[in-house]
Design a protein around this motif. Structure first.
Motif, mmCIF file in Angstrom:
data_model
loop_
_atom_site.group_PDB
_atom_site.id
_atom_site.type_symbol
_atom_site.label_atom_id
_atom_site.label_comp_id
_atom_site.label_asym_id
_atom_site.label_seq_id
_atom_site.Cartn_x
_atom_site.Cartn_y
_atom_site.Cartn_z
ATOM 1 N N LEU A 90 0.850 -1.183 0.000
ATOM 2 C CA LEU A 90 0.000 0.000 0.000
ATOM 3 C C LEU A 90 0.891 1.241 0.000
ATOM 4 O O LEU A 90 1.772 1.377 0.847
ATOM 5 N N GLU A 91 0.647 2.134 -0.938
ATOM 6 C CA GLU A 91 1.403 3.381 -1.038
ATOM 7 C C GLU A 91 0.426 4.545 -0.892
ATOM 8 O O GLU A 91 -0.154 5.014 -1.867
ATOM 9 N N PRO A 92 0.214 5.016 0.349
ATOM 10 C CA PRO A 92 -0.820 6.036 0.559
ATOM 11 C C PRO A 92 -0.346 7.441 0.201
ATOM 12 O O PRO A 92 0.835 7.784 0.369
ATOM 13 N N GLU A 93 -1.273 8.238 -0.299
ATOM 14 C CA GLU A 93 -1.091 9.682 -0.440
ATOM 15 C C GLU A 93 -2.221 10.322 0.353
ATOM 16 O O GLU A 93 -3.391 10.093 0.063
ATOM 17 N N PHE A 94 -1.875 11.132 1.353
ATOM 18 C CA PHE A 94 -2.900 11.714 2.209
ATOM 19 C C PHE A 94 -3.457 12.980 1.570
ATOM 20 O O PHE A 94 -2.721 13.889 1.206
ATOM 21 N N ILE A 95 -4.770 13.015 1.456
ATOM 22 C CA ILE A 95 -5.456 14.071 0.739
ATOM 23 C C ILE A 95 -6.863 14.175 1.311
ATOM 24 O O ILE A 95 -7.397 13.197 1.835
ATOM 25 N N GLY A 96 -7.475 15.351 1.261
ATOM 26 C CA GLY A 96 -8.810 15.542 1.802
ATOM 27 C C GLY A 96 -9.857 14.726 1.053
ATOM 28 O O GLY A 96 -9.685 14.404 -0.127
ATOM 29 N N THR A 97 -10.951 14.408 1.738
ATOM 30 C CA THR A 97 -11.996 13.572 1.154
ATOM 31 C C THR A 97 -12.561 14.174 -0.123
ATOM 32 O O THR A 97 -12.681 13.499 -1.155
ATOM 33 N N LEU A 98 -12.929 15.451 -0.081
ATOM 34 C CA LEU A 98 -13.513 16.077 -1.258
ATOM 35 C C LEU A 98 -12.474 16.332 -2.340
ATOM 36 O O LEU A 98 -12.769 16.239 -3.535
ATOM 37 N N GLU A 99 -11.235 16.653 -1.926
ATOM 38 C CA GLU A 99 -10.162 16.822 -2.914
ATOM 39 C C GLU A 99 -9.911 15.516 -3.653
ATOM 40 O O GLU A 99 -9.655 15.513 -4.862
ATOM 41 N N ALA A 100 -9.992 14.407 -2.920
ATOM 42 C CA ALA A 100 -9.811 13.106 -3.560
ATOM 43 C C ALA A 100 -10.937 12.826 -4.548
ATOM 44 O O ALA A 100 -10.703 12.292 -5.639
ATOM 45 N N ALA A 101 -12.157 13.186 -4.162
ATOM 46 C CA ALA A 101 -13.279 13.006 -5.081
ATOM 47 C C ALA A 101 -13.056 13.819 -6.349
ATOM 48 O O ALA A 101 -13.280 13.330 -7.464
ATOM 49 N N LEU A 124 -21.011 8.978 -4.704
ATOM 50 C CA LEU A 124 -22.072 9.828 -5.241
ATOM 51 C C LEU A 124 -21.539 10.778 -6.314
ATOM 52 O O LEU A 124 -22.221 11.050 -7.306
ATOM 53 N N ALA A 125 -20.306 11.282 -6.116
ATOM 54 C CA ALA A 125 -19.717 12.178 -7.109
ATOM 55 C C ALA A 125 -19.481 11.448 -8.419
ATOM 56 O O ALA A 125 -19.732 11.998 -9.507
ATOM 57 N N LEU A 126 -19.026 10.217 -8.355
ATOM 58 C CA LEU A 126 -18.820 9.431 -9.574
ATOM 59 C C LEU A 126 -20.150 9.061 -10.217
ATOM 60 O O LEU A 126 -20.278 9.059 -11.448
ATOM 61 N N ALA A 127 -21.147 8.764 -9.397
ATOM 62 C CA ALA A 127 -22.463 8.426 -9.939
ATOM 63 C C ALA A 127 -23.052 9.602 -10.707
ATOM 64 O O ALA A 127 -23.714 9.432 -11.729
ATOM 65 N N ALA A 128 -22.792 10.819 -10.209
ATOM 66 C CA ALA A 128 -23.287 12.013 -10.895
ATOM 67 C C ALA A 128 -22.655 12.160 -12.271
ATOM 68 O O ALA A 128 -23.239 12.768 -13.174
ATOM 69 N N LYS A 129 -21.446 11.593 -12.421
ATOM 70 C CA LYS A 129 -20.772 11.606 -13.719
ATOM 71 C C LYS A 129 -21.092 10.367 -14.548
ATOM 72 O O LYS A 129 -20.612 10.206 -15.664
ATOM 73 N N ASP A 343 -28.698 10.227 0.396
ATOM 74 C CA ASP A 343 -28.317 9.241 -0.612
ATOM 75 C C ASP A 343 -28.211 9.820 -2.015
ATOM 76 O O ASP A 343 -28.254 9.081 -2.993
ATOM 77 N N ASP A 344 -28.097 11.156 -2.110
ATOM 78 C CA ASP A 344 -27.822 11.730 -3.426
ATOM 79 C C ASP A 344 -26.896 12.932 -3.269
ATOM 80 O O ASP A 344 -26.895 13.620 -2.232
ATOM 81 N N LEU A 345 -26.088 13.168 -4.288
ATOM 82 C CA LEU A 345 -25.061 14.202 -4.228
ATOM 83 C C LEU A 345 -25.670 15.588 -4.079
ATOM 84 O O LEU A 345 -25.138 16.439 -3.359
ATOM 85 N N GLY A 346 -26.801 15.834 -4.754
ATOM 86 C CA GLY A 346 -27.420 17.149 -4.693
ATOM 87 C C GLY A 346 -27.789 17.549 -3.280
ATOM 88 O O GLY A 346 -27.611 18.719 -2.891
ATOM 89 N N THR A 347 -28.286 16.614 -2.483
ATOM 90 C CA THR A 347 -28.659 16.917 -1.106
ATOM 91 C C THR A 347 -27.438 17.267 -0.273
ATOM 92 O O THR A 347 -27.438 18.235 0.501
ATOM 93 N N ILE A 348 -26.363 16.480 -0.415
ATOM 94 C CA ILE A 348 -25.150 16.757 0.356
ATOM 95 C C ILE A 348 -24.560 18.102 -0.043
ATOM 96 O O ILE A 348 -24.162 18.907 0.810
ATOM 97 N N ASP A 349 -24.502 18.379 -1.350
ATOM 98 C CA ASP A 349 -23.958 19.660 -1.801
ATOM 99 C C ASP A 349 -24.782 20.826 -1.263
ATOM 100 O O ASP A 349 -24.236 21.828 -0.799
ATOM 101 N N GLU A 350 -26.106 20.693 -1.329
ATOM 102 C CA GLU A 350 -26.959 21.773 -0.824
ATOM 103 C C GLU A 350 -26.764 21.962 0.676
ATOM 104 O O GLU A 350 -26.764 23.093 1.184
ATOM 105 N N LEU A 351 -26.569 20.859 1.390
ATOM 106 C CA LEU A 351 -26.351 20.934 2.831
ATOM 107 C C LEU A 351 -25.054 21.681 3.139
ATOM 108 O O LEU A 351 -25.008 22.541 4.036
ATOM 109 N N ILE A 352 -23.990 21.388 2.383
ATOM 110 C CA ILE A 352 -22.714 22.061 2.617
ATOM 111 C C ILE A 352 -22.804 23.541 2.259
ATOM 112 O O ILE A 352 -22.325 24.412 3.001
ATOM 113 N N PHE A 353 -23.414 23.856 1.109
ATOM 114 C CA PHE A 353 -23.574 25.257 0.727
ATOM 115 C C PHE A 353 -24.398 26.017 1.778
ATOM 116 O O PHE A 353 -24.086 27.155 2.129
#
Length: 560
Positions: A90-101, A124-129, A343-353
């Motif tokens: 395993l060769e980890p690169e540490f990066i933020g969750t959203l940055e990784a997405a 969810l981000a990949l599913a949106a794509k 369970d959908d990206l739009g809800t999470i994004d709206e919550l963060i905004f």
């Protein structure tokens, strides 16, 4: 029975015996585990910074984390043993969750796998794509997101013993000014996003939360965040902030495992589990590159053997991913009610905004920009791009969450031999439409380099301005960017004396961005500057290249 028949019976019986032996061996501690691959395979893993306790030898340092690029580390004993026993490295690169997405959506070939507290947002981000073909393991470890509270505060609020403490109760106490807490930024850290989603879901009449429900729970959720006193980009940094100044805060939202460690360092810290449920990190190892399926399955099987599950629990303070394995002594095994995430990206994004627009404390930032002779045209252009990114020009997932917000107060100064004001404003509209902000960014784009570097004068000017015009209720900070050593103006000793006498009680942290030569300099003036920043409660961030400025200016917003 003929000879062929006996052979079939014996072979079949032997097969059943071997199968039973294999299942028992892998179910019990000390079992032989998964097969070893014939050829070595390396999995490049995008990983959450909190996993450095199991992936790195000695963890990662603050200096390593203070960079504009993903962090790597020396492999831990566990990672080395995985390689020795299975031929999977395993060769980890540490990066933020959203940055990784962001990174994986843009370039799926960048990583072979991802290992975060949760892979929900990535999925969810990949599913949106239209590309959600990830393979995810069962939980490797588990840790609920809960509330750590000073014992005297918990006693005052009646939260000790077996008291039922609901999200409604926590929010009400915060809204009444009885509970001030820390939380990570939901735009970069899963624990912050989980806290936000948890309280919103708890107030939702029919979970899981949907986009149309965000407005309905907004007033209830706002109560909670009126008690937020600060944030950070990672769970580890948040714990450090609490530990370094525990009397400044009543409580901290974080993973149970982080709070168990913190409780050993901060006297009398109680853990409160919201009675109506919370979200739980399950730390799944998630396959991104389908061509590495065999290596991935081998690594997951090894990580989920009982022996390794016990070791992971002991090392990390997390609960085993396999519920049949007993947690390490000191790790709770109480039942925790879990809440479903949106369970959908739009809800999470709206919550963060909505969090940044409606709930989070408004920010006041003073920017100090180096315009000395060493600041060439390339660096100046990158400065402009950094501000344009904050104004909405960066369309990435994390870029949109970390842009300027309506109501923010900005002041920009340049410094060389002298400090000069470039302008101050309050963002009155969405940043991409705010004409005053556009004009300020245009002035940044017109800057040229000349003269020396007197950054202590600039810092003095920033603190004096804040002292003369305080902004109650705003999270206030100073960001200084420099590409060289101090060579003019007042000294470190002079400013330090003035800071202690006049500015310290402001509680305003200084963040220092070191660019180019300043990032690699061994000059004592740079060490003094970094030490001064840490003394104020701030930190340094290293931009190995001027092109990193855009990312770094966004990253620092996670601490503001």
């Amino acid at each position: 029975m003929n000879r062929t028949g006996w052979t079939t019976v014996v072979a079949g019986s032997l097969g059943l015996v071997l199968l039973a032996w294999f299942l028992v061996a892998n179910a019990l501690p000390g079992g032989s585990g998964p097969d070893r691959l014939s050829d070595p395979v390396t999995l490049t893993v995008a990983a959450g910074s909190e996993l450095d306790d199991v992936l790195c030898a000695g963890g990662t340092s603050k200096a390593e984390e203070s960079t504009g690029t993903p962090v790597r580390c020396e492999p831990s004993a566990l990672v080395k043993r995985l390689r020795e026993e299975t031929n999977v490295a395993l060769e980890p690169e540490f990066i933020g969750t959203l940055e990784a997405a962001d990174a994986i959506v843009a370039d799926p070939d960048r990583y072979d796998a991802a290992w975060f507290a949760s892979d929900d947002y990535l999925r969810l981000a990949l599913a949106a794509k239209g590309t959600d073909d990830l393979t995810s393991s069962d939980p490797i470890m588990r840790s609920p997101v809960v509330l750590g509270v000073h014992h005297d505060v918990a006693t005052r609020l009646g939260w000790t013993g077996d008291a039922d403490v609901s999200w409604e109760e926590i929010a009400r106490r915060a809204g009444d000014g009885e509970l001030g807490f820390l939380m990570t930024s939901p735009a970069s850290s899963n624990s912050g996003l989980s806290t936000l989603a948890g309280v919103a879901t708890a107030f939702d009449a029919e979970p899981p939360l949907q986009s149309e429900d965000v407005g309905l729970v907004q007033d209830d959720v706002r109560q909670l965040f009126s008690g937020q006193l600060g944030r950070a980009a990672s769970s580890g940094w948040l714990s450090d902030t609490f530990r370094e100044n525990p009397t400044a805060y009543d409580a901290i939202f974080n993973y149970e495992s982080e709070l168990l460690t913190l409780a050993e360092q901060v006297e009398d810290l109680d853990i409160v589990y919201p009675s109506d449920g919370t979200t739980e990190a399950t730390y799944p190892l998630t396959l991104v590159d389908a061509e590495k399926q065999k290596a991935y399955e081998t690594a997951v099987a090894w990580l989920r053997t009982a022996e390794v599950q016990e070791e992971l629990s002991e090392k990390s303070g997390r609960r085993p991913g396999r519920t049949s394995v007993t947690p390490s002594p000191g790790v709770p095994d109480n039942d925790v009610k879990t809440l479903p995430l949106p369970d959908d990206l739009g809800t999470i994004d709206e919550l963060i905004f909505t969090y940044f627009d409606e709930f989070a404390p408004k920010t006041r930032t003073t920017y100090l920009l180096d315009t000395s002779a060493s600041m060439d045209e390339i660096k100046m252009n990158q400065l402009r791009r950094a501000f344009e990114g904050l104004a909405g020009d960066d369309t990435s997932i994390s870029g949109q969450f970390k842009r300027f917000r309506k109501g923010e107060r900005l002041s920009v100064y340049t410094y060389a031999d002298e400090t000069k004001s470039l302008g101050s404003l309050v963002v009155e509209d969405q940043p991409e439409r705010d004409q005053a902000l556009t004009r300020l960014i245009d002035r940044v784009g017109e800057l040229t380099g000349h003269g020396g570097t007197a950054y202590y004068d600039a810092i003095d000017t920033a603190y004096a301005g804040i002292l003369a015009s305080p902004d109650e209720g705003a999270t206030t900070s100073i960001l200084l960017m420099t590409d060289g050593e101090q060579n003019g103006g007042q000294s470190h000793a002079q400013l330090s004396k003035k800071y202690e006498a006049a500015y310290r009680d402001l509680g305003v942290p200084l963040y220092v961005v070191l660019v180019g030569d300043a990032a690699t300099s061994a000059d004592a003036s740079i060490e003094q500057l970094v030490g001064f920043a840490e003394h104020t409660g701030g930190r340094e961030v290293v931009a190995k290249d001027a092109a990193d400025l855009r990312t770094i200016f966004q990253e620092i917003r996670d601490y503001q």
